[in-house]
Every structure is written in structure tokens, then in C-alpha cells.
Scaffold this motif. Structure first.
Motif, PDB file in Angstrom:
ATOM      1  N   MET A  64      -0.881   8.620  29.360  1.00 47.12           N
ATOM      2  CA  MET A  64      -1.259   9.931  29.139  1.00 47.12           C
ATOM      3  C   MET A  64       0.226  11.108  29.384  1.00 47.12           C
ATOM      4  N   ILE A  65       1.166  11.616  28.532  1.00 44.35           N
ATOM      5  CA  ILE A  65       2.387  12.505  29.280  1.00 44.35           C
ATOM      6  C   ILE A  65       1.966  13.462  28.291  1.00 44.35           C
ATOM      7  N   GLY A  66       1.373  14.843  28.795  1.00 42.31           N
ATOM      8  CA  GLY A  66       1.528  15.790  28.433  1.00 42.31           C
ATOM      9  C   GLY A  66       2.207  16.808  29.207  1.00 42.31           C
ATOM     10  N   ASP A  67       3.140  18.283  28.523  1.00 44.46           N
ATOM     11  CA  ASP A  67       3.758  18.835  29.245  1.00 44.46           C
ATOM     12  C   ASP A  67       2.817  20.416  30.044  1.00 44.46           C
ATOM     13  N   LEU A 104      -0.048  32.820  20.694  1.00 41.34           N
ATOM     14  CA  LEU A 104      -1.512  32.746  21.051  1.00 41.34           C
ATOM     15  C   LEU A 104      -0.916  30.720  20.393  1.00 41.34           C
ATOM     16  N   ARG A 105      -1.332  30.402  21.509  1.00 41.40           N
ATOM     17  CA  ARG A 105      -1.240  29.186  21.055  1.00 41.40           C
ATOM     18  C   ARG A 105      -1.191  27.970  22.111  1.00 41.40           C
ATOM     19  N   THR A 106      -1.235  28.367  23.256  1.00 42.37           N
ATOM     20  CA  THR A 106      -2.287  27.714  23.903  1.00 42.37           C
ATOM     21  C   THR A 106      -2.856  28.303  24.550  1.00 42.37           C
ATOM     22  N   ALA A 166       0.612  11.195  15.132  1.00 44.63           N
ATOM     23  CA  ALA A 166      -0.160  12.048  14.590  1.00 44.63           C
ATOM     24  C   ALA A 166      -0.411  13.290  14.435  1.00 44.63           C
ATOM     25  N   GLY A 167      -1.051  14.423  13.891  1.00 44.04           N
ATOM     26  CA  GLY A 167      -1.552  15.534  13.835  1.00 44.04           C
ATOM     27  C   GLY A 167      -0.469  16.561  13.634  1.00 44.04           C
ATOM     28  N   ASP A 168      -0.444  17.637  14.150  1.00 46.47           N
ATOM     29  CA  ASP A 168       0.615  18.935  13.900  1.00 46.47           C
ATOM     30  C   ASP A 168       2.164  18.526  13.375  1.00 46.47           C
TER      31      ASP A 168
END
Ligand SMILES: Cc1cc2nc3c(=O)[nH]c(=O)nc-3n(C[C@H](O)[C@H](O)[C@H](O)COP(=O)(O)OP(=O)(O)OC[C@H]3O[C@@H](n4cnc5c(N)ncnc54)[C@H](O)[C@@H]3O)c2cc1C
Lengths: 413, 463
Positions: free
Chosen positions: B42-45, B136-138, B292-294
Motif C-alpha cells: 500500500m503506497i500513500g503519500d 479542505l481535503r486532508t 477506482a475512486g475519485d
């Protein structure tokens, strides 16, 4: 009203186990015979009809010749009052239900039900302490009936000293819901009528008094009212109180009794609940699927011809939605006839769905969870005296009339 | 069991998920659920375990929960190797490797891209840098904004009255903060729900004490000597003093890291087929890359095969599940992602939900309830069929309207309903500023309930 399978369902002889009849019914998902009701028995059809705005819950939309053997059966109790929100469509339904919800649930009263935990617990403990001879317990009369009525008294704010009188009225009205072939109908009717009158007068007096001296109870808050919706009229309040009383305890009695019966028939699950009280939460959900206290919803009618499963149901027809059958639909639930509290996917119809979904659900759930956990915790080696137990006459609000059990003793609280 | 390539993949394969948020997590869980035993990365910034975003503009701003406490509940253990706090910076499709910003490379047999979107920043970088200007996103955004709200600013300016902007304004009012909302369109929510509903939303804002300014643009933000924002300038020449500005101008797809990779990724997202397989730039579907997703853009048969980009929570979950299923399936067992779009929001104490694609609608009819009571159902019509629906505090009926959409039921609905009011007797123009009308095409309807028996029925055009 002799219509083969429908009269079989209403026939007392099949009360203890109606499920094979439902399975038979599901072969014809939209069943209609002669001039009887349209009977819907499969999960997905019921589920979508409960969200169908073309369907009315208001009996005034029924055609004159709708031919429903259950019509009026459980309505007599409120004859003199305007229909409760259970039997109304929006917008009246929404307004009354919303006002009733304000002192009961979120967002305005998020803690009402949870705050009753302590009192629920004390009540359950008291009832179990007083079960008497452990070899001769009738769980219905000694536990499952008095418990929810006590809770409703508390909720409505019935003073302690009046509770005994209130219990008698509630019992009489409850009995009136169960047609008794042996009793003298005139006499029964009179008794019911008197109880209803006395309860009505009592509640009216209580409402009057709460308008002047509001407390924290629901009746006070309903009587005073707030916000954008105007206050309920006294008549509306009486209907609502009657609804809370009848719907709120008739169903819970059966939920608890069916629950104990099911546990006694599944001793391994009973043991698991004793060891892991947290199991109560999913267990009650599975119970609502497996043995729902409200077996079917008899009062729905389409406002226009509608098509269900390829069958056109004419406007004004009477419809029955057999929730208990949908709950055992093998197209929806794997192994539906198995009682499995570990089931993952348990979107049952036991509390209905849509705008009329059970108003008292949060309280009913909590009552049943607590009652069952405490019963299995404290009763030593409980056993059924007879299986199946004698059932109530009522096919709609189905449950044992008595649940005689015996056990080796009652553990201290 | 036959040692097919698929069995081999399931037993020993390497699957990499880029984007460790809602879609990424649900995708990973589904992979394990379907019996994937190989290695999962799982790679996430972002440096955090997957968390939920909707509460960031709701509970978290109200102080009813903190932005730090919105971890997503886990459906199951996924036994993954987590590479958090490091961005994927490139993709080598031929060598099947994901490049990381720290120089590492991670090989894969199957790749799931779920990099979502980011907030569109204020276009003037110097002004965007001013202290007191937020997006406002994170989770970090949410925590910072909530802290600032706790300090009790004198006036908040929200730029943009879409769902997020409206929710922020609502949170301000609930906390007793003065708030101005500036919106270029004539009303809030117009882009998503059209002018008829936008008018209701505008009343909601104003009744709740929001200083709503529509048909206007913010032209500049102004800071004081300490670089703190102090005022905003509007296109009508007016100026507003404010000490917090929330820029709520929509989102940009996180696809930059794929530029030059050969994947069909761009500012509108990553195009994929209905089975979530990504297209390369030649328009050829890949076999090993799923999205998948946004960030995804996929054709929806029910809506004229339009490529829909949906920024919907439910879509992210469902699309991730479908992608994961298809990653581990033979071609004949793959399933299309034919989720009917559904969205919810809550603002000013009203629960707003929609299904279908309201923005395709040219007309709207209030089939139940009344706008004046803020409790109603609006049904959107497009070329004589029901294409979407919205409810304000009336969501218990929504399922019915979803079925109407799935079965391409006629519009306007010809039947009576409970709670039909005089205003629901005839349709109104839905009043979208720029209706992007798809051309008429073949008709497809959906039936069935469980994913396995969901069926498409195809009716050719000209029928
Ligand atoms: C404030 C707010 C309120 C919302 N409210 C609602 C609501 O009420 N109802 C609703 O339906 N939806 C709502 N949404 C939308 C919903 O949250 C999204 O649809 C959902 O989060 C999409 O999930 P995702 O996994 O596709 O994308 P995201 O949640 O955006 O996750 C993508 C992840 O990938 C990471 N990433 C990006 N690029 C890279 C890279 N190169 N390398 C590694 N990682 C990368 C991102 O940092 C992010 O963590 C809301 C969103 C926000 C922000």
C-alpha cells in the motif's frame, strides 16, 4: 374468508410454526386469490414496496371492497381516536412522527434511550429476583409482559403510584388484540371499552397536568411542544400515547419471549450468550430476522395500479407484506431457517423499513438485549416445559401466550 | 487445482495499491477477501493510515470529533506492507514497476490506482500562501481549520458554494461564527443540483445567517504586514474584512505522477472500462492496471455510456470492490461497475441525498413534500426518462427513485404518490447553468440485487 393458504396462516393450528406456509407462499411471490388481499412474501419485493411512495398506509385509501380478513382487527383499540401516525401518510405522518421523535431520539434527544439503561437494568433485576419458584416460571406473565409496560410508564412519565392501574389497562387492551373464540364477545368488548376509556381519561388528565408542570418525561415534552411544528392537539397526543403503549409493549413481549424460546431451543447459543454478553447485539438482530414479533403488515394499499413481480395490483387493493416470510427468503439469506447470531449480512425486515420503520426500535433492541443477557446469566440450567408453547391467537403480532420454563435456581444478581 | 496464471497470481502474485485511502483500503480488503495470498503493498503519500474524509467538513469542524480521529474502520486484516508518507512518482508500464519519490521502485503483477483528487488551490500562489487561507481535503487541512475555528475568528470567507463549501458555512454558523460565502453561480449547489434546488439551498444559507453573495467572484486576497489574510476583494468592487478564508473550488485529479507513463491519465482522471481496467493513451485497455475512486473516469451504460468522474464516497467503495474482484477473475467472470451514483451531504441541519446523475436532467419535478418546508423529493428528467433524484430530509423514499432510474422509468412520473403537493403537478426547467447533454443513444436498464445477479438489458437506439 376461506382462502386456502391465507386461512391456514390465520388458523391457530399453524401458529407455532407458520414458516412452511410462508415457504409455500413464496412460490407465488404476489399471491392473490379471489377477492382477498394481495400477499407479498419475498424479500426484495417487500423491501422495495416499503419504499414505494405509491403505497399508502391510510385505510381511507382502501377501496370499499378490498376484502381483507384482517381489516380492522387490530384497530378497534383506537376507534374513538384519530389515526396514529402508523396509519397516516406524509405529510401528517411526518409531522406527528417528527414531533414524537423530538423528545425520544437524535438529534434532539440523543440520550433518552441510553439514559434508560440503568432503569432497564434495575427493572430486569427486580423482575428476575421475584420470579419465585424456579421450577415453575411463566416467563410471559412474570417477565416479558411487565417489563416493557414498566418502561413505557417511565418513558411517558406515569407516576410510580399509578403504574399498577396502568398495567391493568395495558393488559386488558393487549388481550383485546387477541381474538378469543371462547369468550363472550359482548363482555370482552365492554371490558376493552372500559379500559380504553379509563386509560384515555387518565392520560388526558396526565397531559393536562404536564402542560402545567412539565417534567423531563416524553409526555411533558410532547404536551409542551417546540420548534417549527406546532404543538400536538390533545387528541393527537392521546393517539400517539396509545400507539406508544400498544405498539411498544405488544411487540417487545414477543421479541423477548421468542428470544428465550429460540435460545432454549439452541442451547449452544444460549451458552455462548452467557459467556459473551456482547453477543446480545447481533443475536437480537438475528432474532428480528428469524422470529419477528410483527409477522406481517396488513395495512397497505396502492394509490394507483402498480406492477409487482409481473402482477398488476389495482388501486385501492388491500395488501399484506409478510415480513417474516421475506426474512426467510432463501434468495436473500443463506440457510434462512437456521438461527445464526454470527450471520454477517443481516438486513432483516423485522422492524420494517422506510418511513414507517419501527419508531421504538432503539428501545426495543436495548430491552431485548438486556432482558436476554440477564435471563441467561441468572437462570441456572433453564429448560422448556413444553415445546411448542401455547401461542397467542394473533397471527400478526405472533408470540407465545405462555412460556413455561423450569430451572435449577436463580443466581443472585 | 490447475496451476493457471490466475491461481499463480492469487497464491504468489504481487499487487500494489497506490493511494492509501478509502478506495485503496476497500480494494485491498476485497483482494484478501477473494483469497489473494500474495504480497500486497500500500503506497500513500499521506503519513497516515487510511481515514475518512466526509467528517472533515462536518463533525470535525463542529468540534464533535477531531480530524485525527476519523480512521476508517477495518473490514478485515489485510497484511500489507505499508509505504506511507511517500508518493508514487512514476510508472513503468513495460517493466511493471511503480517508482517512488524516495527513489525506490516497487514491482507489481497487478496495480490498483486510487490516488483520488486534491483540493483545487487558490490560483494566485502568493495569496494562497497567506496565513489564514485554507483548503479542505486532508486530515491535516481539517485539523488546521478546526484549530483556527476554535480560536474564534471574527469572519470566515468561504469561496465556492458547492457541497464542501456549504458544509463549511453550515459548520461556521452552528459554531456561531460569522461567515460570508461567495459563489460565482446564482446559488449554492447549482452545478450539482441545478437552479431550482439551488434556490432552496440559498434560502437555507440565508435563514441560517450566512452572508451569501452569489453571481460574484473573489478577485484577490489581501494580507497584512505579518502576512496574515485580512481582506478579500470582489468582482463587484466591494471589499470584505475576514481573518479566515476557505478556498472551496472543487478538486483536481491526482494523475500528474503518471504523465509520460503511457497510461490514459490526464486532468479529467484516468479513463477505464466498466470493469475498472485503465486505458492506455492509445485507448487500449490494459490487463494489469485497475483504477477506482475519485481518480477514475468510467463509462456508465445507464447514462448513455458517458464517462463519469464521481467524487462520491459510495462510488469509491463500490468501484474498489469491483476492481479487486476483476483483478482476480478470469475475463468471463469479471463484473462491470454499474453502481448508480449516490451522494449525501448534511448542512444546516438538513440531510441532502441524491441518486443518479441530476446534472444530466433538463427538468425537475417535486414529487413529494414541499420546498418551502425544506422536506421534499425532486426528480430529474432527461428526454422523457427519470435520470436522477434529490431529497431534502426525505431520503427514505430514495430507493424507489433509484429503481425508477435503473429501469429508465418515464418522466414526468405519471402516477400519484403520497405527499404530492400542488407544486409537484408539473415539471419545471431544472435550470443548470451549462447542461452537458449527451447525445441520445441506445437504452440500457439494470435489474437484480446482488452483484452476481445484476443484469444489463440493452435496447438499441431508435427503439
Ligand atoms: C471534506 C470532504 C467531505 C466529503 N463529504 C462527502 C459526503 O458527504 N458524501 C460523499 O459521498 N462524499 C464525500 N466526500 C468525498 C469522498 O471523501 C471521496 O469520494 C473519497 O474520499 C474518495 O476516495 P478515494 O480513495 O478515491 O480518494 P481519496 O480519499 O482522495 O484518496 C486518495 C489518496 O491517494 C493519495 N495520493 C495521491 N497521489 C498519490 C501518489 N502519487 N502517491 C501516493 N499516494 C497518493 C492521496 O493523498 C490520498 O490519500 C467528501 C470529501 C471531502 C474532502
Amino acid at each position: 374468508m376461506k382462502q386456502g393458504i391465507l386461512s391456514d396462516i390465520l388458523d391457530y393450528a399453524n401458529r407455532a410454526n407458520p414458516y412452511p406456509l410462508y415457504a409455500e407462499l413464496r412460490k407465488t411471490p404476489v399471491f392473490h386469490d379471489g377477492d382477498g388481499p394481495y400477499v407479498i412474501s419475498t424479500y426484495h419485493h417487500i423491501q422495495s414496496l416499503l419504499h414505494d411512495p405509491r403505497l399508502s398506509s391510510d385505510a381511507r385509501n382502501l377501496a370499499a371492497n378490498a376484502g381483507d380478513p384482517l381489516a380492522g382487527a387490530e384497530d378497534e383499540g383506537a376507534a374513538a381516536l384519530p389515526p396514529s401516525f402508523l396509519k397516516l401518510d406524509p405529510p401528517e405522518h411526518d409531522r406527528l412522527r417528527r414531533m414524537t421523535n423530538r423528545p425520544f431520539g437524535p438529534p434532539h434527544s440523543p440520550h433518552r434511550v441510553d439514559d434508560m439503561r440503568g432503569f432497564l437494568h434495575t427493572t430486569v433485576t427486580g423482575l428476575i429476583d421475584n420470579l419465585g419458584d424456579p421450577e415453575r416460571i411463566d416467563l410471559v406473565d412474570q417477565f416479558a409482559y411487565p417489563f416493557p409496560v414498566t418502561m413505557i410508564c417511565r418513558l411517558l412519565g406515569v407516576p410510580r403510584e399509578d403504574e399498577a392501574r396502568f398495567h391493568v389497562w395495558a393488559d386488558t387492551l393487549a388481550a383485546s388484540l387477541d381474538p378469543d373464540p371462547d369468550a363472550d364477545p359482548k363482555e370482552r368488548e365492554k371490558k376493552t371499552h372500559d379500559a380504553r376509556m379509563e386509560l384515555g381519561m387518565y392520560l388526558a388528565g396526565l397531559i393536562e397536568e404536564r402542560r402545567k408542570n412539565p417534567g423531563e418525561d416524553m409526555l411533558s415534552q410532547l404536551a409542551v411542544g417546540h420548534g417549527q411544528d406546532e404543538t400536538m392537539s390533545t387528541m393527537e397526543l392521546l393517539s400517539t400515547a396509545a400507539l406508544l403503549l400498544i405498539a411498544g409493549h405488544e411487540t417487545t413481549v414477543n421479541l423477548i419471549t421468542n428470544g428465550m424460546l429460540t435460545l432454549l431451543r439452541n442451547p449452544d447459543v444460549l451458552q455462548q450468550l452467557r459467556e459473551t454478553p456482547d453477543l446480545a447485539v447481533p443475536l437480537v438482530e438475528e432474532l428480528l430476522r428469524f422470529e419477528p414479533p410483527v409477522q406481517l403488515l396488513p395495512q397497505r394499499t396502492p394509490l394507483v395500479d402498480i406492477e409487482v413481480g409481473g402482477v398488476t395490483i389495482p388501486k385501492g387493493s388491500s395488501m399484506w407484506l409478510i415480513l417474516a416470510s421475506g426474512n426467510r427468503d432463501p434468495h436473500r439469506f443463506e440457510n434462512p431457517d437456521r438461527f445464526d447470531p454470527y450471520r454477517k449480512d443481516i438486513q432483516h425486515l423485522g422492524l420494517g423499513s422506510g418511513i414507517h420503520s419501527c419508531f421504538g426500535a432503539p428501545l426495543a433492541r436495548l430491552e431485548a438485549q438486556l432482558a436476554l443477557t440477564e435471563l441467561v446469566r441468572r437462570l441456572e440450567n433453564p429448560r422448556l416445559v413444553e415445546d411448542p408453547p401455547p401461542y397467542r391467537q394473533n397471527a400478526v403480532l405472533r408470540g407465545p401466550r405462555h412460556l413455561r420454563i423450569t430451572c435449577d435456581g436463580v443466581r443472585p444478581a | 487445482m490447475a496451476d493457471t496464471a490466475l491461481e499463480h497470481l492469487k497464491a504468489n502474485g504481487r499487487i500494489v495499491v497506490v493511494g492509501a485511502s478509502l478506495a485503496g483500503l476497500r480494494g485491498a480488503e476485497t483482494l484478501r477477501e477473494k483469497g489473494f495470498k500474495g504480497s500486497l503493498t500500500m503506497i500513500g503519500d499521506e503519513p497516515y493510515q487510511p481515514y475518512d474524509r466526509p467528517p472533515l467538513s462536518k463533525q470535525a469542524l463542529l468540534g464533535m470529533g477531531t480530524a485525527e480521529r476519523t480512521e476508517l474502520p477495518r473490514r478485515r486484516d489485510i497484511e500489507a506492507e505499508w509505504r506511507l508518507g511517500v508518493a508514487a512518482s512514476g510508472l513503468d508500464m513495460a517493466a511493471r514497476r511503480v517508482k517512488l519519490a524516495d527513489g525506490d521502485e516497487v514491482p507489481y503483477d497487478r496495480l490498483l490506482i486510487a490516488t483520488g483528487v486534491r483540493a483545487r488551490p487558490w490560483p494566485n500562489p502568493a495569496e494562497a500562501e497567506l496565513d489564514g487561507v485554507y483548503v479542505l481535503r486532508t486530515r491535516d487541512d481539517g485539523a488546521a481549520l478546526a484549530r483556527r475555528f476554535d480560536e474564534g475568528p471574527r469572519r470566515v470567507l468561504v469561496i465556492g458554494a458547492g457541497f464542501t463549501g456549504s458544509e463549511i458555512a453550515s459548520a461556521c454558523r452552528e459554531r456561531g461564527l460569522e461567515v460570508t460565502v461567495a459563489e460565482r453561480a446564482d446559488a449554492p449547489l447549482v452545478g450539482a443540483l441545478g437552479g431550482v434546488i439551488g434556490a432552496v439551498a440559498a434560502e437555507l444559507h440565508r435563514e441560517n445567517g450566512v452572508d451569501l453573495r452569489t453571481g460574484i467572484m473573489v478577485t484577490a486576497l489581501e494580507g497584512d504586514s505579518t502576512n496574515r489574510v485580512r481582506a478579500a476583494h470582489f468582482s463587484d468592487g466591494t471589499t470584505l474584512e475576514c481573518d479566515v478564508v476557505v478556498v472551496s473550488l472543487g478538486a483536481q485529479r491526482n494523475t500528474d505522477w503518471l504523465s509520460g507513463s503511457g497510461l490514459g491519465a490526464g486532468p479529467r482522471g484516468i479513463a477505464c472500462d466498466a470493469g475498472c481496467r485503465a486505458f492506455d493513451i492509445r485507448g487500449i485497455v490494459t490487463d494489469d492496471i485497475f483504477v477506482a475512486g475519485d481518480v477514475a473516469r468510467s463509462p456508465h451504460p445507464l447514462f448513455g455510456y458517458q464517462f463519469l468522474s464521481l467524487e462520491h464516497w459510495g462510488n469509491a467503495v463500490s468501484q474498489a470492490e469491483t476492481a479487486a474482484h476483476n483483478m482476480l477473475s478470469e475475463s468471463t467472470e469479471r463484473r462491470p461497475h454499474i453502481w448508480v451514483p449516490a451522494f449525501w451531504s448534511s448542512q444546516f441541519g438538513v440531510s441532502i441525498k441524491s441518486v443518479g446523475v441530476p446534472s444530466m436532467g433538463t427538468e425537475i419535478m417535486i414529487t413529494q413534500g414541499s420546498r418551502a418546508e425544506r422536506r421534499f423529493t425532486g426528480v430529474y428528467g432527461y428526454q422523457g426518462r427519470v435520470i436522477g433524484a434529490v431529497t431534502f430530509d426525505n431520503s427514505r423514499w430514495l430507493q424507489f427513485y433509484q429503481q425508477q432510474i435503473e429501469t429508465t422509468a418515464p418522466f414526468p412520473p405519471p402516477f400519484p404518490t403520497v405527499d404530492r403537493r400542488p407544486e409537484g403537478q408539473k415539471p419545471l426547467p431544472a435550470d443548470f447553468p451549462d447542461p452537458s447533454l449527451p447525445t441520445h443513444g441506445p437504452t440500457v436498464t439494470l435489474s437484480g440485487y446482488s452483484p452476481a445477479d445484476r443484469r444489463l438489458t440493452f435496447t438499441p437506439a431508435g427503439h
